[in-house]
Design an enzyme around this catalytic site. Structure first.
Site, PDB file in Angstrom:
ATOM      1  CD1 TRP A 101      -4.989 -62.387  20.791  1.00 29.45           C
ATOM      2  CD2 TRP A 101      -3.010 -61.706  20.025  1.00 29.45           C
ATOM      3  NE1 TRP A 101      -4.326 -63.481  20.285  1.00 29.45           N
ATOM      4  CE2 TRP A 101      -3.108 -63.092  19.813  1.00 29.45           C
ATOM      5  CE3 TRP A 101      -1.823 -61.051  19.637  1.00 29.45           C
ATOM      6  CZ2 TRP A 101      -2.085 -63.837  19.224  1.00 29.45           C
ATOM      7  CZ3 TRP A 101      -0.797 -61.798  19.044  1.00 29.45           C
ATOM      8  CH2 TRP A 101      -0.953 -63.163  18.855  1.00 29.45           C
ATOM      9  CG  ASP A 171      -6.712 -57.064  16.914  1.00 28.82           C
ATOM     10  OD1 ASP A 171      -7.174 -57.649  15.914  1.00 28.82           O
ATOM     11  OD2 ASP A 171      -5.786 -57.528  17.612  1.00 28.82           O
ATOM     12  CE  LYS A 195      -6.531 -65.006  14.565  1.00 23.36           C
ATOM     13  NZ  LYS A 195      -5.955 -66.141  15.252  1.00 23.36           N
TER      14      LYS A 195
END
Ligand SMILES: Cc1ncc(COP(=O)(O)O)c(C=O)c1O
Length: 359
Positions: A101, A171, A195
């Site tokens: 990511w 993030d 999540k």
């Protein structure tokens, strides 16, 4: 049969949250309608939105120096909004990359600003966090970006990185609400909800107010943080149902003892699983011990020809979604907040039995 869902995202919701959604589906707060059917401008929904922000501020420790925003488009949209709002094509931003990511954030950032990295970007699987010299970070950079938890590789920063006075942006998609951290070290944090914070469709953003509205770039209204900060994130019709679910999840987290309580449980869960994997010759985890994720635990079978049998048998035993991401391979147990300790015990028992019958 009890089913434990180890999906990396969208991921398991706490059972109590699902129950409350079911209970309130046809009549939310005495409106006679579901929450999906009421106006985002109604007093009931505005109340919910304000309560969600207040709960998040309280649990995470977000002061009034920050704006809290609820934005669509997932974490991937933040990969673009961040450089658009905080930097410029001539400006510079630094990215620490330690997984899939982070690499994508760097790539997208590079479309809007001069994006540089703290260390050469490896093409191999990440199993540690590359070292860098903090005093070499250019202090003229507009921000420093990192990914606190790399969801595919299971690599997690134990504390925020050093970057001097450069605004630190993170993030936190896969670990926000899963542990305590120092919010005040950050200029900005963001996480898409699917999540640990609820369901897909909404992204939580907290950004220092002094960094909002400073850009000379032409930014679409829907990508300008100022739009969200000025409108209570209701410039356009917001994702009301995901917002509602986030509210329920935050209440649930509070009931677990907040981030300190959740962290204790998550340390216990991940500790049990790593301890078993490390003891076994049949399974292994390659991530350095100082940066192993407490929420995504990848593991590999020594004999990869058994992968499919492992997946078929585990699914039949009610242990779902253990397949690792295709970029990494092997297995991965995503053990976010909603997975109870009993789920880890069931997984370890299954792994022991599989080892006994196939080892
Ligand atoms: C750490 C991290 N960042 C970003 C993303 C992308 O999130 P989204 O699909 O909401 O854009 C994910 C999704 O799995 C993730 O785990």
């Amino acid at each position: 049969m009890t089913v434990y869902n180890f999906s990396a995202g969208p991921a398991a919701l706490p059972m109590a949250v699902k129950q409350q959604i079911a209970d309130e589906l046809f009549d939310w707060q005495g409106t006679g309608c579901s929450v999906m059917e009421v106006s985002h401008r109604s007093p009931e929904f505005v109340n919910l939105a304000e309560h969600t922000e207040q709960l998040a501020r309280e649990l995470i420790g977000i002061s009034d120096d920050y704006a809290v925003m609820f934005i669509q488009g997932g974490a991937r949209t933040q990969y673009a909004m961040l450089p658009m709002n905080l930097s410029s094509p001539q400006g510079q931003a630094v990215y620490a990359v330690n997984g899939h990511w982070g690499k994508l954030a760097l790539k997208e950032g590079g479309r809007f600003t001069q994006a540089i990295t703290t260390a050469p970007v490896s093409e191999t699987t990440y199993a540690s966090i590359p070292d860098y010299e903090a005093d070499e970070i250019p202090q003229t950079a507009n921000y420093f970006h990192y990914t606190s938890n790399e969801t595919l590789e299971g690599v997690q920063w134990s504390k925020p990185p050093e970057c001097g006075a450069v605004p630190l942006c993170c993030d936190m998609t896969s670990d926000l609400l899963s542990r305590e951290f120092d919010m005040n070290r950050h200029a900005m944090i963001y996480a898409s909800a699917q999540k640990n914070m609820g369901i897909a469709g909404i992204t939580f953003v907290a950004l220092r107010k002094d960094l909002i509205g400073q850009s000379a770039n032409l930014i679409p209204m829907m990508n300008d943080y100022q739009t969200y900060a000025n409108s209570g994130s209701m410039y356009n019709t917001p994702p009301t149902f995901p917002w509602y679910v986030m509210n329920l999840v935050l209440q649930w987290v509070k009931g677990q003892g907040g981030l300190a309580g959740i962290q204790r449980i998550n340390r216990q869960k991940s500790g049990l699983l790593y301890e078993y994997v490390d003891r076994s010759d049949f399974y292994q985890n390659m991530v350095s011990k100082n940066c192993r994720s407490e929420v995504n635990v990848p593991f590999w079978l020594a004999d990869e020809s058994l992968n499919q049998a492992f997946l078929d048998n585990s699914a039949a035993a009610g242990l779902k979604a253990l397949k690792g991401h295709k970029a990494v391979g092997g297995m991965r147990a995503s053990i976010y907040n909603a997975i109870p300790e009993a789920g880890i015990e069931a997984l370890i028992s299954f792994m022991q039995e599989f080892e006994r019958t196939h080892g």
